[in-house]
Design an enzyme around this catalytic site. Sequence first.
Site, short mmCIF file in Angstrom:
data_model
loop_
_atom_site.label_atom_id
_atom_site.label_comp_id
_atom_site.label_asym_id
_atom_site.label_seq_id
_atom_site.Cartn_x
_atom_site.Cartn_y
_atom_site.Cartn_z
N SER A 100 0.83 -1.21 0.00
CA SER A 100 0.00 0.00 0.00
C SER A 100 0.87 1.26 0.00
CB SER A 100 -0.90 0.02 1.24
OG SER A 100 -1.58 -1.20 1.38
N1 SAH Z 1 -0.10 -4.82 4.22
C1 SAH Z 1 0.49 -5.30 3.01
C2 SAH Z 1 -0.42 -5.06 1.83
C3 SAH Z 1 -0.57 -6.28 1.01
S1 SAH Z 1 -1.81 -6.24 -0.22
C4 SAH Z 1 1.89 -4.78 2.80
O1 SAH Z 1 2.34 -3.93 3.58
O2 SAH Z 1 2.54 -5.23 1.88
C5 SAH Z 1 -3.09 -7.17 0.53
C6 SAH Z 1 -2.81 -8.60 0.85
O3 SAH Z 1 -4.02 -9.17 1.33
C7 SAH Z 1 -2.39 -9.49 -0.33
O4 SAH Z 1 -1.14 -10.03 -0.06
C8 SAH Z 1 -3.47 -10.56 -0.40
O5 SAH Z 1 -2.97 -11.84 -0.74
C9 SAH Z 1 -3.99 -10.53 1.02
N2 SAH Z 1 -5.34 -11.11 1.20
C10 SAH Z 1 -6.44 -11.00 0.43
N3 SAH Z 1 -7.46 -11.69 0.97
C11 SAH Z 1 -6.98 -12.24 2.12
C12 SAH Z 1 -7.55 -13.08 3.12
N4 SAH Z 1 -8.82 -13.51 3.08
N5 SAH Z 1 -6.76 -13.46 4.15
C13 SAH Z 1 -5.47 -13.06 4.24
N6 SAH Z 1 -4.88 -12.28 3.33
C14 SAH Z 1 -5.63 -11.87 2.28
#
Ligand code: SAH
Length: 256
Positions: A100
Amino acid sequence: MQRRPGFPARLPGAGTAPPRPAPLASAARAPVAAAPSGVGLDSAAVRARMVQKLAAGGITSAPVLQAMGAVERHRFVDSALVNQAYEDTSLPIGLGQTISKPNVVARMCELLLGAESARSGGLGRVLEIGTGCGYQAAVLSHLAREVYTLERLRGLHDKARHNLRPFRLANVHLLLGDGMLGYAKGAPYAAIIAAAGGDAVPQAWCEQLAVGGRLVAPMALTGGQQMLLVIDKTPHGLKQCVLEPVHFVPLKSGIA
Ligand code: SAH
């Protein structure tokens, strides 16, 4: 610069997106671009500039600004993207997912710190849905006593473990699992933060939130527009507030 409304202000609707900070001056980028894989990099100065921009864009929480200044974002992105690590942009982290924007991470963390339960003695246990590359978990580790973070994609769960290892953050617990189910073993949480957006708040999240706790998550509302949602769990029930439009990757169920 125009300030974004603080919680619990309600925005009149779409088209009220927070002001976008200007891109970093190229002079500020130079030291980052020059360094291979972030080693020996004078990233502190570039991060300080990012923090200034976050403050100018309306982030006022000193602990959040401090945490954003402390965590080396360039260590969480691909070496080819290191020179963009401190720009206010989301970046690919593999498997179709993104880290993000700093502005969004800071905004959401600031909202978490506004939880009733955080007012005396800071944030206790926090649950993060969507570990991704682990960056936000690292930021949260500076703000909360314990951070439980769930990722559904094994490849990213492993990547986050690898990225976070050098930081030795004893209060971050990386979990492979479906975040839609929350993580009951760590409940109740002072705060829950989701980095992926669905079209309804999973019931488990509300159940696992402590009274006085706060949930911050992107959510697609009627019409499909994704908005930032804040839910406070009060002794009298849940109180919901819709903030500004956001763009997050989709929340999916199951692990892969
Ligand atoms: N906070 C992260 C942002 C990652 S993007 C960072 O700092 O990099 C969002 C993430 O949510 C993705 O990796 C995706 O695989 C995950 N995601 C989506 N649905 C999910 C779920 N039901 N449970 C766990 N992770 C999930």
